[in-house]
Design a protein around this motif. Sequence first.
Motif, mmCIF file in Angstrom:
data_model
loop_
_atom_site.group_PDB
_atom_site.id
_atom_site.type_symbol
_atom_site.label_atom_id
_atom_site.label_comp_id
_atom_site.label_asym_id
_atom_site.label_seq_id
_atom_site.Cartn_x
_atom_site.Cartn_y
_atom_site.Cartn_z
ATOM 1 N N ASN A 1 0.825 -1.213 0.000
ATOM 2 C CA ASN A 1 0.000 0.000 0.000
ATOM 3 C C ASN A 1 0.854 1.255 0.000
ATOM 4 O OD1 ASN A 1 -2.352 -1.503 0.008
ATOM 5 N ND2 ASN A 1 -2.646 -1.387 2.222
ATOM 6 N N GLU A 2 1.952 1.209 0.738
ATOM 7 C CA GLU A 2 2.830 2.380 0.794
ATOM 8 C C GLU A 2 3.508 2.611 -0.558
ATOM 9 O OE1 GLU A 2 4.221 5.661 2.944
ATOM 10 O OE2 GLU A 2 2.730 4.117 3.480
ATOM 11 N N VAL A 3 3.947 1.532 -1.198
ATOM 12 C CA VAL A 3 4.567 1.666 -2.526
ATOM 13 C C VAL A 3 3.546 2.168 -3.540
ATOM 14 C CG1 VAL A 3 5.643 0.406 -4.428
ATOM 15 C CG2 VAL A 3 6.342 -0.068 -2.076
ATOM 16 N N ASP A 4 2.322 1.636 -3.460
ATOM 17 C CA ASP A 4 1.270 2.089 -4.379
ATOM 18 C C ASP A 4 0.940 3.564 -4.158
ATOM 19 O OD1 ASP A 4 1.136 -0.421 -5.473
ATOM 20 O OD2 ASP A 4 -0.595 -1.062 -4.282
ATOM 21 N N GLY A 5 0.943 3.988 -2.901
ATOM 22 C CA GLY A 5 0.683 5.396 -2.620
ATOM 23 C C GLY A 5 1.760 6.300 -3.186
ATOM 24 N N GLU A 6 3.001 5.868 -3.089
ATOM 25 C CA GLU A 6 4.094 6.655 -3.654
ATOM 26 C C GLU A 6 4.010 6.667 -5.182
ATOM 27 O OE1 GLU A 6 7.494 9.006 -4.000
ATOM 28 O OE2 GLU A 6 6.112 8.620 -2.329
ATOM 29 N N ALA A 7 3.585 5.558 -5.783
ATOM 30 C CA ALA A 7 3.419 5.513 -7.235
ATOM 31 C C ALA A 7 2.350 6.495 -7.688
ATOM 32 C CB ALA A 7 3.063 4.097 -7.675
ATOM 33 N N ALA A 8 1.260 6.572 -6.926
ATOM 34 C CA ALA A 8 0.196 7.522 -7.266
ATOM 35 C C ALA A 8 0.674 8.957 -7.096
ATOM 36 C CB ALA A 8 -1.033 7.260 -6.392
ATOM 37 N N ALA A 9 1.423 9.216 -6.022
ATOM 38 C CA ALA A 9 1.921 10.574 -5.796
ATOM 39 C C ALA A 9 2.913 11.003 -6.867
ATOM 40 C CB ALA A 9 2.574 10.661 -4.418
#
Length: 239
Positions: free
Chosen positions: A118-126
């Motif tokens: 989830n943290e990696v996905d959040g950084e990808a979205a950002a």
Amino acid sequence: MEPSAIDGLGFAHFLTQTDGVGKAVLGTLLLLSVASWYLIVTRFVANALAQRKADAFLRRFWQATSLTEVEASLRAQPADNAFASLVQRALDALADSGKDNLAVAGGMTEYLTRTLNNEVDGEAAASEYGLTVLASAGSASPYVGLFGTVWGIYHALVQIGLSGQGTLDKVAGPVGEALIMTALGLAVAIPAVLAYNAFNRRNRMWLSRLESFAHDLYVLLTVKGGNGKPVAPAAAQRS
């Protein structure tokens, strides 16, 4: 063509002669240009700062004697980059693993994996911030400029038809002024396309590095348990 006629042509003359549609096209190109350059400058600065902060954090992380020392360091200096945030979220997940709730019902390793993903996905979205605008500016600006050119040439031909004079000195000026729109469209599109490709490449490398670090962190938390000095694998070498 007489010098006085040449002096009367150019972009300033074009602005005075264009109608509302032409001015709307110019305004659209100006808006796209301002938005593109704002994103180019701000994203470049933000990416450079994030890279520097991440490199500094990774050096401290792999030099730490244990994850307990890393946790204490994060309490003293809150996470200010994606890698520090990943470690903080992982440590929080590890601390929550003993709680009795649905979040950790699947077990500690499954909860930790989900937290890291989830943290990696959040950084990808950002990291995608602003790329849509750059892509839109790069793809649409040439066509907007071309529309302005066609519109300008149409009005130039109408004026030539009304005047009844179709000589070269009468056609070259209006047509040349109309072609300014095409040049402006390309001037907006080229920097946007180059920046879009550069930021896309940076994001791929950044997320690949973050995912590799997330795997290393998972191993440290589940296999090593954070005890003793961990052996820095591939992510440490890239830092």
